[in-house]
Design an enzyme around this catalytic site. Sequence first.
Site, short mmCIF file in Angstrom:
data_model
loop_
_atom_site.label_atom_id
_atom_site.label_comp_id
_atom_site.label_asym_id
_atom_site.label_seq_id
_atom_site.Cartn_x
_atom_site.Cartn_y
_atom_site.Cartn_z
N LYS A 143 47.53 6.57 -12.17
CA LYS A 143 48.53 5.97 -11.21
C LYS A 143 48.57 4.65 -11.91
O LYS A 143 49.83 4.03 -11.72
CB LYS A 143 47.71 5.64 -9.94
CG LYS A 143 47.68 6.89 -9.14
CD LYS A 143 46.60 7.00 -7.79
CE LYS A 143 46.60 8.39 -7.31
NZ LYS A 143 45.51 8.62 -6.40
N GLN B 104 41.10 5.81 -3.10
CA GLN B 104 40.95 7.02 -3.76
C GLN B 104 39.80 7.90 -3.10
O GLN B 104 39.02 7.59 -2.97
CB GLN B 104 40.57 6.97 -5.22
CG GLN B 104 40.33 8.11 -5.92
CD GLN B 104 41.77 8.92 -6.00
OE1 GLN B 104 42.78 8.28 -6.45
NE2 GLN B 104 41.87 10.26 -5.96
N ASP C 35 50.14 6.19 0.94
CA ASP C 35 49.73 7.52 1.10
C ASP C 35 50.29 8.13 2.14
O ASP C 35 50.35 9.65 1.88
CB ASP C 35 48.21 7.68 0.88
CG ASP C 35 47.35 8.16 -0.31
OD1 ASP C 35 48.30 8.62 -1.30
OD2 ASP C 35 46.25 8.01 -0.55
#
Length: 291
Positions: free
Chosen positions: A53, A97, A120
């Site tokens: 990322k 995460q 997300d």
Amino acid sequence: MSAQIINGKEIAEAVRQEISKEVQQLSEKHFIPGLAVILVGDNQASQTYVRNKEKACKDLGMHSVLIKKPANLTQEELIQSIDELNQDESIHGILVQLPLPGHISEKAIIEAISPEKDVDGFHPINIGRMMTGQDAFLPCTPYGIMVMLEHIGYDVEGKHVVIVGRSNIVGKPAGQLFLNANATVTYCHSKTKDLAYFTKQADVVVAAVGKRDTITSDHIKEGAVVIDVGMNRNDEGKLCGDVAFDEVKNKASYITPVPKGVGPMTITMLMKNTVKSAQKALEQRKSAQKS
């Protein structure tokens, strides 16, 4: 017949070129999209995802912040870090995460992220907006699947799509996106009896259960499109999906490989969501200045 391979790596690169142009346009207005990633603990797989990322942000000219926290971090301390990022105007996307240590509630952490920065697409508000066909940040993997099919010119309207898997991250939202696109959707899962009965009727099969060889050639009809979201290891330790690729490719019309299939699309759609958030923030700033 032999299926055409849907090359997720190539499609992701094409989408990233579009994103790069959008980032450049924002940069010319002195507005840089920013993504913050919080990594709790030292899970090796999570560290790899986070590095990917970070690299994607750098390649696209975006602002990237990595916040590392120890595994014994309290839930309250993590929420405090999220609150600080919610208030940070240089950050347009916040990602915690997963998975998190067992003493921290993933639900509470997801809900602590501002829906306007939930790139997300996991926050209940964004899920609700998606369910009702409103503008929302879409979960990245299902979003990537839809973009892949669009890229190859496959119209899902009127098609029967069978989703094998019901996770909140992939299975459930993927089915909703297909439904929003006027497909007919059937959900199957680990408790489904006679899985092949349902998958053999499908024009599109999305395999997202996390168990290799779940979908074999006996599970699909001739000419079906097969999307493999699985990420497993075979007996030799090599990456493989939920689909028995070598046999299914001889019956399907299109199929995604593992790796270089759905995987590259997930991070790409995360970048797209972050840029979208930045674009919205810029518009809000302009509106506020006018008033």
